[in-house]
Design an enzyme around this catalytic site. Structure first.
Site, PDB file in Angstrom:
ATOM      1  N   ALA A   1     -36.213  -4.849  65.461  1.00 46.91           N
ATOM      2  CA  ALA A   1     -35.981  -3.732  64.546  1.00 46.91           C
ATOM      3  C   ALA A   1     -36.937  -2.589  64.861  1.00 46.91           C
ATOM      4  O   ALA A   1     -38.139  -2.789  65.038  1.00 46.91           O
ATOM      5  CB  ALA A   1     -36.180  -4.194  63.107  1.00 46.91           C
TER       6      ALA A   1
ATOM      7  N   CYS B   1     -35.345 -14.111  61.773  1.00 49.66           N
ATOM      8  CA  CYS B   1     -36.251 -13.013  61.434  1.00 49.66           C
ATOM      9  C   CYS B   1     -37.206 -13.437  60.317  1.00 49.66           C
ATOM     10  O   CYS B   1     -36.774 -13.933  59.271  1.00 49.66           O
ATOM     11  CB  CYS B   1     -35.454 -11.789  60.999  1.00 49.66           C
ATOM     12  SG  CYS B   1     -36.507 -10.379  60.534  1.00 49.66           S
TER      13      CYS B   1
ATOM     14  N   PRO C   1     -33.607  -8.743  70.284  1.00 45.97           N
ATOM     15  CA  PRO C   1     -33.357  -7.760  69.222  1.00 45.97           C
ATOM     16  C   PRO C   1     -34.647  -7.526  68.442  1.00 45.97           C
ATOM     17  O   PRO C   1     -35.261  -8.475  67.946  1.00 45.97           O
ATOM     18  CB  PRO C   1     -32.302  -8.450  68.346  1.00 45.97           C
ATOM     19  CG  PRO C   1     -32.542  -9.912  68.559  1.00 45.97           C
ATOM     20  CD  PRO C   1     -33.021 -10.061  69.975  1.00 45.97           C
TER      21      PRO C   1
ATOM     22  N   GLY D   1     -40.364 -16.619  73.384  1.00 47.58           N
ATOM     23  CA  GLY D   1     -41.698 -16.763  72.832  1.00 47.58           C
ATOM     24  C   GLY D   1     -42.773 -16.784  73.901  1.00 47.58           C
ATOM     25  O   GLY D   1     -42.790 -17.674  74.746  1.00 47.58           O
ATOM     26  N   ASP D   2     -43.646 -15.782  73.878  1.00 40.45           N
ATOM     27  CA  ASP D   2     -44.822 -15.714  74.758  1.00 40.45           C
ATOM     28  C   ASP D   2     -44.509 -15.480  76.226  1.00 40.45           C
ATOM     29  O   ASP D   2     -45.389 -15.651  77.072  1.00 40.45           O
ATOM     30  CB  ASP D   2     -45.668 -16.992  74.647  1.00 40.45           C
ATOM     31  CG  ASP D   2     -46.227 -17.218  73.260  1.00 40.45           C
ATOM     32  OD1 ASP D   2     -46.336 -16.243  72.499  1.00 40.45           O
ATOM     33  OD2 ASP D   2     -46.547 -18.382  72.929  1.00 40.45           O
TER      34      ASP D   2
ATOM     35  N   GLN E   1     -26.492  -7.895  66.578  1.00 40.94           N
ATOM     36  CA  GLN E   1     -27.047  -8.917  65.702  1.00 40.94           C
ATOM     37  C   GLN E   1     -26.826  -8.570  64.238  1.00 40.94           C
ATOM     38  O   GLN E   1     -27.093  -7.449  63.800  1.00 40.94           O
ATOM     39  CB  GLN E   1     -28.538  -9.137  65.958  1.00 40.94           C
ATOM     40  CG  GLN E   1     -29.044 -10.400  65.260  1.00 40.94           C
ATOM     41  CD  GLN E   1     -30.508 -10.664  65.468  1.00 40.94           C
ATOM     42  OE1 GLN E   1     -31.334  -9.951  64.928  1.00 40.94           O
ATOM     43  NE2 GLN E   1     -30.836 -11.695  66.243  1.00 40.94           N
TER      44      GLN E   1
END
Length: 323
Positions: free
Chosen positions: A19, A102, A17, A205-206, A71
């Site tokens: 924004a 977030c 997700p 992540g990454d 979400q």
């Protein structure tokens, strides 16, 4: 509660997700390119309760997007539950995901997102409120970070609390809130939690290549991978990873022309959707997407300076044909 995306030992790839990024058009493109599960942009529980008709645009989806999670963020368990109930009754998503990660100030400032990691009893009450409201209808999941900062790593405890409250799946972004998106994601911590947890853990992540997807699947206990920023630059990463996992070989690399075709298609679909208003407003919205797509292009610096001033489809097409 049953989560069919794990059936038969599947190792699903999730679109994160984001924004301003994972709107219906981008979700459609990523599903087309192999994303197994997608999650919407986050929506505020307070916004849903105060003005559902204005905020439902962040939650709307098409059937082709399934399985899809919506979400939700907030810091009041009762209100989170009431908002989740509205969303589930109106739209019937496949799951509700609680935003506990977030790092953006406007979310943290309302005690939502990663600020919940500073107050684990509050995090527990938020999870409890949503599960009591809709947990008998859909799975309730959560996305977290490893902690607020390096001095307050709380991932194992957070996973335990969420699991005890009845959360069905946890996605861990391997960074603290203080890191934002800098430094390296802590995949050792993600793996540690995945081995200890009684619910599926998704790593985030990454992840930016098919080889990394394979490496994580083969060396960690995570049950799936969530991809965010890499998909913004290369939505084909889902199909590339799936092909590599299945066949052990790379798909042919997409050419610059392939990428330009996608940029134009994405812009045209966004314009046709009417989601962002007229042509000028749609192009203004798309400028950040153009910049992400063209990272690594020859002459990218000069190209970006031109893309951030695009006002019409014709200008975009002319630019694509001139480079």
């Amino acid at each position: 509660m049953h989560q069919p995306w794990f059936d038969n030992g599947a190792f699903p790839l999730f679109l994160a997700p984001m924004a301003g990024v994972t709107d219906p058009v981008f979700r459609s493109l990523c599903k087309e390119m192999g994303a197994d599960v997608v999650v919407t942009e986050f929506v505020s529980a307070e916004g849903v309760l105060a003005c559902w008709e204005r905020n439902r645009r962040y939650t709307e989806f098409e059937e082709v997007h399934r399985p899809i999670g919506i979400q939700l963020f907030g810091a009041d368990g009762r209100n989170m539950g009431e908002a989740a109930k509205i969303i589930v009754n109106e739209l019937r998503p496949d799951f509700i995901d609680i935003n506990c990660g977030c790092p953006v100030s406007r979310v943290v400032g309302k005690n939502g997102g990663s600020s919940l990691l500073k107050n684990l009893p509050l995090l527990a009450s938020v999870a409890r409120g949503v599960i009591l409201a809709v947990g008998d209808l859909v799975p309730v999941t959560a996305k977290i970070r490893t902690g607020w900062d390096a001095d307050s790593i709380c991932t194992p405890e957070t996973c335990r609390i969420l699991t005890d409250e009845g959360i069905s799946m946890i996605t861990i972004h391997g960074r603290t809130r203080a890191q934002q998106y800098s430094g390296k994601a802590d995949w050792d911590m993600i793996d540690f939690c995945a081995r200890a947890a009684s619910v599926p853990i998704i790593g985030n992540g990454d992840v930016n290549s098919a080889q990394m997807v394979e490496h994580i699947r083969n060396t960690s206990a995570v049950r799936g991978i969530m991809i965010g920023r890499a998909a913004m630059e290369n939505p084909w990463i889902f199909s590339e990873a799936k092909h590599y996992l299945t066949h052990g070989e790379h798909l042919p690399r997409k050419s610059i022309r392939d990428k330009w075709d996608l940029i134009i298609r994405h812009a045209r679909l966004s314009l046709e959707s009417g989601r962002y208003g007229d042509e000028l407003h749609t192009m203004k919205f798309m400028r950040a997407r153009f910049v992400a797509y063209t990272k690594g292009f020859p002459g990218a610096k000069d190209l970006r300076s031109r893309l951030v001033h695009i006002k019409t489809m014709d200008e975009l097409i002319d630019l694509a044909q001139s480079v």
